[in-house]
Write a protein that holds these residues in place. Structure first.
Motif, PDB file in Angstrom:
ATOM      1  N   LEU A 272      38.424  46.405  40.901  1.00 32.76           N
ATOM      2  CA  LEU A 272      36.935  46.248  40.710  1.00 32.76           C
ATOM      3  C   LEU A 272      36.860  45.079  42.178  1.00 32.76           C
ATOM      4  O   LEU A 272      35.984  44.119  41.881  1.00 32.76           O
ATOM      5  N   PRO A 273      37.076  45.468  42.961  1.00 26.48           N
ATOM      6  CA  PRO A 273      36.894  44.015  44.287  1.00 26.48           C
ATOM      7  C   PRO A 273      34.957  43.916  44.001  1.00 26.48           C
ATOM      8  O   PRO A 273      35.305  42.783  44.644  1.00 26.48           O
TER       9      PRO A 273
ATOM     10  N   VAL B 220      28.580  42.476  36.603  1.00 27.60           N
ATOM     11  CA  VAL B 220      28.571  43.754  37.164  1.00 27.60           C
ATOM     12  C   VAL B 220      29.851  43.107  37.946  1.00 27.60           C
ATOM     13  O   VAL B 220      29.695  42.721  39.146  1.00 27.60           O
ATOM     14  N   SER B 221      30.769  44.241  37.549  1.00 28.09           N
ATOM     15  CA  SER B 221      31.898  44.376  38.609  1.00 28.09           C
ATOM     16  C   SER B 221      32.521  45.955  38.885  1.00 28.09           C
ATOM     17  O   SER B 221      31.824  47.075  37.733  1.00 28.09           O
ATOM     18  N   LEU B 222      32.729  46.385  39.976  1.00 28.46           N
ATOM     19  CA  LEU B 222      32.026  48.269  40.183  1.00 28.46           C
ATOM     20  C   LEU B 222      33.495  48.015  41.367  1.00 28.46           C
ATOM     21  O   LEU B 222      33.459  47.151  42.611  1.00 28.46           O
TER      22      LEU B 222
ATOM     23  N   ARG C 247      31.771  48.090  35.397  1.00 30.74           N
ATOM     24  CA  ARG C 247      31.665  47.288  34.024  1.00 30.74           C
ATOM     25  C   ARG C 247      30.471  46.829  34.424  1.00 30.74           C
ATOM     26  O   ARG C 247      30.393  45.669  35.571  1.00 30.74           O
ATOM     27  N   PHE C 248      30.293  46.408  33.101  1.00 33.79           N
ATOM     28  CA  PHE C 248      29.396  45.558  32.975  1.00 33.79           C
ATOM     29  C   PHE C 248      29.408  44.575  31.509  1.00 33.79           C
ATOM     30  O   PHE C 248      30.019  45.064  30.783  1.00 33.79           O
TER      31      PHE C 248
END
Length: 370
Positions: free
Chosen positions: A124-125, A220-222, A228-229
């Motif tokens: 999740l960069p 927040v990662s995406l 993903r929260f």
């Protein structure tokens, strides 16, 4: 596995995870919640529907670490009905779990932990933080416009993207083809280069529920396919909608020169009153605009007619326009101030609604023929 946990703590955790579980499942393990008692004095609860996953960690007194899965809705209903303030003991062995609280004892069937599926996040960069209040605002002001039409699946969520206009911004938009809601916030550190993503409606609903218990910021990662929260005790992971969101900026009018200024609350009440006689077929409310005078009316072949004059500030040429009353009330219900600007062009063109030109939210509503 053996652990003891306070009823209120367990109930809160189960209420979060069980709402992800579909009531009808062809795969039995997807009806279950994973319970993992960990040596450090914590219990992990996890549920998934293969598209969305909630992973929550809560405090517990662990006598024997271990993990098992059990029906999420059944366990939630049991814990909900236990006496307030009770201590709940969970003990799993030989394909069963016993739930003890005071004089009550339940024995439930289980499935092994190894069968429980987990969403593989991959890399999740893009990673950034948003205040919980900002995330609430983004959701509350856009989600009513999310489409529920399954054929246009790419509209079944909130579109998040970054822009490099005069200043770096993060934008959230939702539309169902009849109305559009857009919220703009300052771009958080770390969000530059973020891919355009569509967050599914179910993920948005679960996230909004969890945000009520978060005070600070949300991580927040995406990537292009997952988001993903990180909400402290709970982590929400979701697949993203694999589709292309339409270029909504083309429907935002920029040259609507007829401006109506109204009090959103009293206007909404007027719309609500006259639409009492509307039916499913005749949801349209007609606005007849004249100098500082607006007459709202609804005509229903089955029920009759209703009209009401509402206050407003309008100085352009008189004309009539119709809107779906429910869509109009949905938008007016999002306005927090005492004044809203309605930018109109003609009876067939999209209408722009916003508090003023510096407010973070704007709305576009397509008119109806009346």
């Amino acid at each position: 596995m053996k652990a003891t946990i306070e009823r209120a703590t367990l109930l809160r955790g189960l209420s979060h995870v069980q709402s992800v579980v579909e009531r009808r499942n062809t795969i039995p393990i997807l009806s279950n919640v994973l319970i993992e008692a960990q040596a450090g004095g914590t219990m992990r609860l996890m549920a998934t529907d293969l598209d969305l996953q909630i992973d929550e960690t809560i405090p517990a007194a662990v006598d024997q670490p271990g993990a098992i899965t059990v029906s999420a809705h059944t366990l939630f209903d049991i814990v909900r009905k236990l006496p307030e303030g009770s201590q709940v003991e969970l003990a799993a062995a030989e394909g069963r779990i016993t739930v003890n609280a005071g004089r009550a004892k339940f024995t439930l069937a289980t499935l092994p932990r190894d069968d429980f599926p987990m969403i593989a996040e991959g890399e999740l960069p893009t990673t950034f933080e948003l205040p919980a209040e900002t995330l609430k605002q983004i959701i509350d002001k856009t989600r009513f416009a999310i489409s529920t039409e399954e054929t246009r699946y790419y509209l079944n969520g909130i579109f998040l993207h970054v822009t490099d206009d005069a200043q770096p911004l993060l934008r959230a938009a939702a539309t169902d083809g009849h109305r559009l809601a857009r919220v703009t916030v300052a771009r958080p550190d770390g969000a530059d280069g973020m891919p355009d993503v569509i967050v599914p409606r179910k993920c948005v609903a679960e996230l909004r529920k969890l945000l009520d218990e978060v005070d600070g910021s949300v991580g927040v990662s995406l990537s292009g396919s997952k988001i993903r929260f990180d909400l402290g005790q709970a982590i929400l992971t979701s697949k993203l909608i694999d589709g292309t969101f339409p270029d909504y900026s083309r429907v935002i009018p920029t040259a609507n020169d007829k401006i109506l200024k109204i009090d959103p609350k009293s206007f909404m009440q007027g719309v609500d009153r006259v639409s009492t006689i509307a039916t499913e077929k005749t949801r349209a409310v007609k606005m007849a605009l004249d100098r500082d005078k607006i007459i709202l009316s609804v005509t229903s072949p089955e029920n009759g007619a209703a009209a009401e004059e509402v206050p407003g500030e309008y100085v352009a040429l008189p004309f009539e326009i119709g809107f779906n009353s429910r869509y109009l009330m949905d938008i007016l219900g999002q306005i927090e101030g005492d004044l809203v600007e309605v930018h109109l062009a003609d009876a067939a063109a999209p209408t722009l609604i916003r508090e003023n030109d510096s407010s973070p939210a704007l709305y576009v509503l397509m008119p109806m023929r009346v």
